[in-house]
Design a protein around this motif. Structure first.
Motif, PDB file in Angstrom:
ATOM      1  N   UNK A 364      -8.610  64.277  34.157  1.00  8.93           N
ATOM      2  CA  UNK A 364      -7.150  64.080  34.091  1.00  8.93           C
ATOM      3  C   UNK A 364      -6.586  64.260  35.491  1.00  8.93           C
ATOM      4  N   UNK A 365      -5.866  63.171  35.952  1.00 14.40           N
ATOM      5  CA  UNK A 365      -5.203  63.287  37.259  1.00 14.40           C
ATOM      6  C   UNK A 365      -4.041  64.251  37.163  1.00 14.40           C
ATOM      7  N   UNK A 366      -3.773  64.846  38.271  1.00 14.28           N
ATOM      8  CA  UNK A 366      -2.676  65.797  38.249  1.00 14.28           C
ATOM      9  C   UNK A 366      -1.313  65.107  38.287  1.00 14.28           C
ATOM     10  N   UNK A 367      -1.321  63.798  38.534  1.00 14.26           N
ATOM     11  CA  UNK A 367      -0.101  62.985  38.472  1.00 14.26           C
ATOM     12  C   UNK A 367      -0.455  61.663  37.819  1.00 14.26           C
ATOM     13  N   UNK A 368       0.517  61.106  37.140  1.00 11.55           N
ATOM     14  CA  UNK A 368       0.253  59.808  36.535  1.00 11.55           C
ATOM     15  C   UNK A 368       0.353  58.687  37.570  1.00 11.55           C
ATOM     16  N   UNK A 386      -4.049  61.575  49.321  1.00 15.52           N
ATOM     17  CA  UNK A 386      -5.133  62.086  48.477  1.00 15.52           C
ATOM     18  C   UNK A 386      -4.699  62.123  47.014  1.00 15.52           C
ATOM     19  N   UNK A 387      -5.659  61.884  46.119  1.00 18.14           N
ATOM     20  CA  UNK A 387      -5.423  62.034  44.680  1.00 18.14           C
ATOM     21  C   UNK A 387      -6.322  63.183  44.165  1.00 18.14           C
ATOM     22  N   UNK A 388      -5.975  63.744  43.032  1.00 17.21           N
ATOM     23  CA  UNK A 388      -6.763  64.857  42.490  1.00 17.21           C
ATOM     24  C   UNK A 388      -6.817  64.746  40.964  1.00 17.21           C
ATOM     25  N   UNK A 389      -8.022  64.892  40.435  1.00 15.24           N
ATOM     26  CA  UNK A 389      -8.234  64.878  38.979  1.00 15.24           C
ATOM     27  C   UNK A 389      -9.071  66.114  38.590  1.00 15.24           C
ATOM     28  N   UNK A 401     -15.896  62.211  40.095  1.00 13.16           N
ATOM     29  CA  UNK A 401     -16.047  61.278  41.271  1.00 13.16           C
ATOM     30  C   UNK A 401     -14.965  60.219  41.167  1.00 13.16           C
ATOM     31  N   UNK A 402     -14.603  59.610  42.324  1.00  7.63           N
ATOM     32  CA  UNK A 402     -13.444  58.687  42.395  1.00  7.63           C
ATOM     33  C   UNK A 402     -13.906  57.321  42.883  1.00  7.63           C
TER      34      UNK A 402
END
Length: 404
Positions: A364-368, A386-389, A401-402
């Motif tokens: 689950x990403x921390x933002x949509x 950067x994105x974070x899940x 992994x992304x």
């Protein structure tokens, strides 16, 4: 008054001589008067009472001399016969000439005496002369029967049965055996001992040799032996003995807590384990008996696990609902076993069930959505953002992994 016994004593004849002189005419006569006896004296014994001490079981025919009665008269007026009054089956009287040609009186034993039947007996010995009417004299005969060891001890019971609590302290009285002996003196003195000698270090029992009281040397254990059979010998001073049995029944007390013995246990447990899955198999046991050994089991928290009987004293610990590792990763389950004693004894077995992870959660990403800015004419590899899940699972299941 003429008295033959005074003048002549026991002489067979009694002559009273004198001279008779006549004066006119003068004559001289010699006269002898023979005094004849009349029965004017009764027989008299030297003593009024005579005592004999006779050992019981003496052989019939045994004779006991008695001093004869004296009668001052002579001839047929002397003692002619002896008798016993009242007559009894044990004695008769003999009156006759012995080997020394003397007249003797003897009591003759006709039947063996039994001290346990008659300790003493008495009767009159009567001497009768031959006068008319006859005269008699009496002496009392006292027979004391002396004991011989002809009776063995006899217990009041062939078998003694008693019950003793297993937690009775050392020195507690168990029971008292009693034996009686009809003999007297040392022949009737009884001592007690275990028939088969028991080691003081091993045996929980000891016996008082004089009183026959049995006591504990240490507490009993119902679980080790539910009963004890003892053999007690009673011996009198003459060596005769008797044996009895003592059965000691040990009464159970609630001195053993229940035991929980685990046969199998599965941990960790996958979180997708279906309800009804057996987690642990265990048995409960109690060394006590009756209500003291009757066991019931309970589980503190039954939201996700419960107990169900398997067979005999076996229980199964099973799941009752779906598990979620991410909600609860470890369950500490306490099973309590309690007996029905008063007061009841309990024991607790703890099962620590770890829940293993299953890949049941997506990252689950921390933002949509993300908005990033970059300058134009930027050089390659410039950092844009950067994105974070995150993944609730653990291990490889939670490694993210992304890709674009």
């Amino acid at each position: 008054r003429l008295d033959r016994e005074e003048l002549c004593g026991q002489s067979a004849t009694c002559m009273l001589p004198f001279e008779l002189l006549l004066s006119n005419p003068l004559q001289f006569f010699r006269v002898e008067v023979a005094l004849e006896d009349i029965n004017d004296h009764s027989p008299v014994f030297p003593v009024e009472r005579v005592t004999f001490k006779i050992v019981e079981r003496s052989d019939p025919g045994t004779r006991f001399p008695v001093e004869a009665a004296r009668d001052l008269d002579i001839g047929s007026n002397m003692v002619q016969a002896y008798s016993i009054s009242p007559k009894n089956e044990y004695f008769s009287v003999f009156y006759g000439t012995n080997i020394e040609n003397d007249r003797s009186v003897e009591l003759v034993l006709e039947k063996p005496l039994d001290r346990e039947e008659h300790e003493e007996m008495g009767f009159s010995l009567i001497a009768v002369d031959g006068g008319s009417p006859p005269r008699s004299g009496t002496t009392q005969v006292n027979i004391i029967v002396l004991d011989v060891n002809d009776n063995a001890p006899v217990f009041t019971q062939k078998t003694y049965v008693c019950q003793v609590l297993e937690n009775s302290p050392q020195g507690s009285a168990v029971l008292r055996v009693v034996a009686a002996d009809r003999d007297t003196g040392s022949n009737g003195d009884i001592t007690y001992a275990f028939s088969q000698p028991l080691s003081q270090s091993d045996s929980p029992f000891t016996i008082d040799s004089m009183s026959g009281e049995i006591k504990l040397t240490k507490p009993l254990d119902y679980e080790a032996a539910q009963s004890h059979e003892l053999s007690v010998r009673a011996t009198d001073g003459g060596g005769l003995s008797a044996i009895c049995k003592v059965l000691v029944e040990v009464v159970d007390v609630n001195d053993n807590a229940p035991e929980v013995v685990v046969s199998s246990f599965s941990s960790p447990l996958p979180e997708n384990t279906a309800p009804g899955t057996v987690v642990a198999l265990f048995t409960v046991r109690d060394r006590d008996s009756g209500a003291n050994g009757k066991i019931s089991c309970g589980l503190e928290d039954q939201r996700f696990f419960s107990l169900r009987p398997a067979y005999k004293n076996y229980y199964e610990l099973v799941t009752v609902s779906a598990l979620d590792r991410e909600e609860t990763a470890r369950y500490i389950l306490r099973v309590t076993a309690a007996d029905a004693g008063s007061p009841p004894l309990t024991s607790t077995q703890t099962f620590t069930v770890d829940i293993s992870d299953v890949n049941d959660n997506a990252p689950v990403f921390n933002q949509t959505s993300y908005t990033m800015y970059v300058r134009e004419n930027n050089v390659p590899t410039v950092f844009v953002g950067a994105v974070s899940a995150a993944d609730a699972d653990v291990g490889l299941n939670g490694k993210v992994s992304y890709s674009l």
